[in-house]
Design an enzyme around this catalytic site. Sequence first.
Site, PDB file in Angstrom:
ATOM      1  N   ASP A  49      46.939  76.263  47.446  1.00  0.00           N
ATOM      2  CA  ASP A  49      48.284  75.694  47.612  1.00  0.00           C
ATOM      3  C   ASP A  49      49.217  76.700  48.294  1.00  0.00           C
ATOM      4  O   ASP A  49      49.254  77.872  47.909  1.00  0.00           O
ATOM      5  CB  ASP A  49      48.900  75.374  46.244  1.00  0.00           C
ATOM      6  CG  ASP A  49      48.066  74.434  45.392  1.00  0.00           C
ATOM      7  OD1 ASP A  49      46.829  74.496  45.464  1.00  0.00           O
ATOM      8  OD2 ASP A  49      48.666  73.661  44.625  1.00  0.00           O
ATOM      9  N   HIS A  51      52.526  75.198  49.355  1.00  0.00           N
ATOM     10  CA  HIS A  51      53.759  74.560  48.870  1.00  0.00           C
ATOM     11  C   HIS A  51      55.018  74.949  49.633  1.00  0.00           C
ATOM     12  O   HIS A  51      56.022  75.367  49.038  1.00  0.00           O
ATOM     13  CB  HIS A  51      53.944  74.859  47.377  1.00  0.00           C
ATOM     14  CG  HIS A  51      53.208  73.905  46.482  1.00  0.00           C
ATOM     15  ND1 HIS A  51      53.409  72.546  46.502  1.00  0.00           N
ATOM     16  CD2 HIS A  51      52.245  74.112  45.546  1.00  0.00           C
ATOM     17  CE1 HIS A  51      52.622  71.960  45.620  1.00  0.00           C
ATOM     18  NE2 HIS A  51      51.890  72.889  45.029  1.00  0.00           N
ATOM     19  N   ASP A  78      48.029  70.601  49.152  1.00  0.00           N
ATOM     20  CA  ASP A  78      49.361  71.003  48.696  1.00  0.00           C
ATOM     21  C   ASP A  78      50.009  71.998  49.649  1.00  0.00           C
ATOM     22  O   ASP A  78      50.457  73.082  49.259  1.00  0.00           O
ATOM     23  CB  ASP A  78      49.315  71.555  47.264  1.00  0.00           C
ATOM     24  CG  ASP A  78      49.224  70.441  46.225  1.00  0.00           C
ATOM     25  OD1 ASP A  78      48.920  69.298  46.605  1.00  0.00           O
ATOM     26  OD2 ASP A  78      49.463  70.719  45.031  1.00  0.00           O
ATOM     27  N   ASP A  81      55.971  70.258  49.711  1.00  0.00           N
ATOM     28  CA  ASP A  81      56.718  70.078  48.456  1.00  0.00           C
ATOM     29  C   ASP A  81      57.044  71.416  47.806  1.00  0.00           C
ATOM     30  O   ASP A  81      56.346  72.408  47.983  1.00  0.00           O
ATOM     31  CB  ASP A  81      55.977  69.190  47.451  1.00  0.00           C
ATOM     32  CG  ASP A  81      56.126  67.703  47.750  1.00  0.00           C
ATOM     33  OD1 ASP A  81      57.054  67.330  48.480  1.00  0.00           O
ATOM     34  OD2 ASP A  81      55.297  66.911  47.241  1.00  0.00           O
ATOM     35  N   ARG A  82      58.106  71.397  47.032  1.00  0.00           N
ATOM     36  CA  ARG A  82      58.627  72.536  46.267  1.00  0.00           C
ATOM     37  C   ARG A  82      59.276  73.588  47.165  1.00  0.00           C
ATOM     38  O   ARG A  82      60.467  73.781  47.110  1.00  0.00           O
ATOM     39  CB  ARG A  82      57.547  73.147  45.378  1.00  0.00           C
ATOM     40  CG  ARG A  82      56.999  72.160  44.356  1.00  0.00           C
ATOM     41  CD  ARG A  82      56.256  72.872  43.244  1.00  0.00           C
ATOM     42  NE  ARG A  82      55.660  71.946  42.322  1.00  0.00           N
ATOM     43  CZ  ARG A  82      56.289  71.339  41.318  1.00  0.00           C
ATOM     44  NH1 ARG A  82      57.575  71.563  41.137  1.00  0.00           N
ATOM     45  NH2 ARG A  82      55.671  70.503  40.533  1.00  0.00           N
ATOM     46  N   ASN A 110      47.133  66.647  45.968  1.00  0.00           N
ATOM     47  CA  ASN A 110      47.885  65.591  45.288  1.00  0.00           C
ATOM     48  C   ASN A 110      49.337  65.516  45.778  1.00  0.00           C
ATOM     49  O   ASN A 110      50.012  64.506  45.552  1.00  0.00           O
ATOM     50  CB  ASN A 110      47.840  65.776  43.770  1.00  0.00           C
ATOM     51  CG  ASN A 110      48.550  67.028  43.299  1.00  0.00           C
ATOM     52  OD1 ASN A 110      48.260  68.126  43.772  1.00  0.00           O
ATOM     53  ND2 ASN A 110      49.478  66.888  42.374  1.00  0.00           N
ATOM     54  N   HIS A 111      49.802  66.542  46.487  1.00  0.00           N
ATOM     55  CA  HIS A 111      51.171  66.499  47.024  1.00  0.00           C
ATOM     56  C   HIS A 111      51.244  65.937  48.441  1.00  0.00           C
ATOM     57  O   HIS A 111      52.348  65.784  48.966  1.00  0.00           O
ATOM     58  CB  HIS A 111      51.822  67.884  46.963  1.00  0.00           C
ATOM     59  CG  HIS A 111      52.427  68.179  45.630  1.00  0.00           C
ATOM     60  ND1 HIS A 111      53.738  67.912  45.323  1.00  0.00           N
ATOM     61  CD2 HIS A 111      51.885  68.694  44.506  1.00  0.00           C
ATOM     62  CE1 HIS A 111      53.984  68.259  44.075  1.00  0.00           C
ATOM     63  NE2 HIS A 111      52.862  68.738  43.551  1.00  0.00           N
ATOM     64  N   HIS A 178      40.697  69.877  46.242  1.00  0.00           N
ATOM     65  CA  HIS A 178      41.978  70.326  45.696  1.00  0.00           C
ATOM     66  C   HIS A 178      41.976  70.361  44.163  1.00  0.00           C
ATOM     67  O   HIS A 178      42.368  71.357  43.551  1.00  0.00           O
ATOM     68  CB  HIS A 178      43.123  69.437  46.179  1.00  0.00           C
ATOM     69  CG  HIS A 178      44.451  69.901  45.681  1.00  0.00           C
ATOM     70  ND1 HIS A 178      45.041  71.065  46.117  1.00  0.00           N
ATOM     71  CD2 HIS A 178      45.282  69.400  44.723  1.00  0.00           C
ATOM     72  CE1 HIS A 178      46.178  71.252  45.465  1.00  0.00           C
ATOM     73  NE2 HIS A 178      46.348  70.256  44.618  1.00  0.00           N
ATOM     74  N   ARG A 227      48.425  66.864  32.682  1.00  0.00           N
ATOM     75  CA  ARG A 227      49.348  66.296  33.664  1.00  0.00           C
ATOM     76  C   ARG A 227      49.635  64.817  33.415  1.00  0.00           C
ATOM     77  O   ARG A 227      50.532  64.255  34.030  1.00  0.00           O
ATOM     78  CB  ARG A 227      48.765  66.437  35.071  1.00  0.00           C
ATOM     79  CG  ARG A 227      48.384  67.856  35.442  1.00  0.00           C
ATOM     80  CD  ARG A 227      47.606  67.839  36.754  1.00  0.00           C
ATOM     81  NE  ARG A 227      47.053  69.151  37.083  1.00  0.00           N
ATOM     82  CZ  ARG A 227      47.704  70.106  37.745  1.00  0.00           C
ATOM     83  NH1 ARG A 227      48.933  69.901  38.140  1.00  0.00           N
ATOM     84  NH2 ARG A 227      47.124  71.258  37.997  1.00  0.00           N
ATOM     85  N   HIS A 254      45.251  73.760  43.045  1.00  0.00           N
ATOM     86  CA  HIS A 254      45.950  72.830  42.151  1.00  0.00           C
ATOM     87  C   HIS A 254      46.636  73.477  40.953  1.00  0.00           C
ATOM     88  O   HIS A 254      47.453  72.837  40.299  1.00  0.00           O
ATOM     89  CB  HIS A 254      44.942  71.774  41.687  1.00  0.00           C
ATOM     90  CG  HIS A 254      45.511  70.533  41.069  1.00  0.00           C
ATOM     91  ND1 HIS A 254      46.645  69.900  41.529  1.00  0.00           N
ATOM     92  CD2 HIS A 254      45.056  69.770  40.020  1.00  0.00           C
ATOM     93  CE1 HIS A 254      46.862  68.816  40.798  1.00  0.00           C
ATOM     94  NE2 HIS A 254      45.918  68.715  39.879  1.00  0.00           N
TER      95      HIS A 254
END
Length: 325
Positions: A49, A51, A78, A81-82, A110-111, A178, A227, A254
């Site tokens: 990730d 991000h 990923d 995002d963030r 997943n993002h 991921h 989660r 992840h």
Amino acid sequence: MLEWFKSGKSLPKRYVWEIVLGAYEHFSKEESLVDVDVEDGVTIDVIGDVHGQFYDLLHLYSLTGEPSDKHYLLMNGDLVDRGSWSIEVILTAFAYKWLYPKFMYINRGNHEAKDMNSTYGFEGEAKHKHGDQTYKLFAHVFTTLPLATLVSATKPPNVKNSKDILSPEGRKRFFIVHGGLFSKDEVTLEDIRKIDRVGKQPGTSGLMCELLWTDPQEMPGRGPSKRGVGIAFGPDVTKRWCTLNGVSGIIRSHEVRQDGYQIEHDGLCTTVFSAPNYVDQAGNKGAFIRIDSTGHQEYSQFEAKPHPPIKPMAYVQGGLGNMMM
């Protein structure tokens, strides 16, 4: 383009669309499980990730080097995002895919999904920087990203260990995904290859969801996910799946790891995470994994780099939200 981004400028929309469509042309031709052979003299770096942490990505690429015929890159989901430079991260990765389609690989995380993008910043950032239609283009192209990559060494391992699980040809190969494994045992590589992914979101059940959302656990068997989506899978699940499919190990992302990576499940499952000091507060290192033509793995760690004074999740209404990855 990288210099342009470093100075805080945005690309004209026309160039953004050219890059995204150029990458899309290659993603749309790839299967849901991509095969990558690591020939003699070639290495591949697996990146976890990132991000939207663009300034850390620049540092990371300075360590890995750019994609080339002797050195491949695989980004394991990923990317967005963030972090508040998700556009710069995804355009850089997509530009490399467009330029070097056989040396640059990107798995879906997943993002790379609509519901996450609307909650964790990418939708707001994409619309702010390049407009509503550009976000919709990204949302569709994300559905064309492969779900996993099978990295196969082309030479026998230098050191043969009796515990090694090898391919039918006696080589090491690694399943890069991921999230992780499945709620049932008998899933094969061919089942993953056949997943009809284009135009689809991961949902909350089924193979695509589990590939992108599951996590390893220390206890044997399977358990509920922390989660609320997917499951947690134990070391026995990993060993059975690797044995069934002739896979030497799973590399997944992840989850934050303080050292940037962690080897789990008796060496069969490795987590790699490449966003150092995640969301400016986790204090973790980033890492990447280099694999050569014998299947040997080398782990490299790196620290966070300074970035301009824009906070994570700057494009989300209502601030930071919750911290579920």
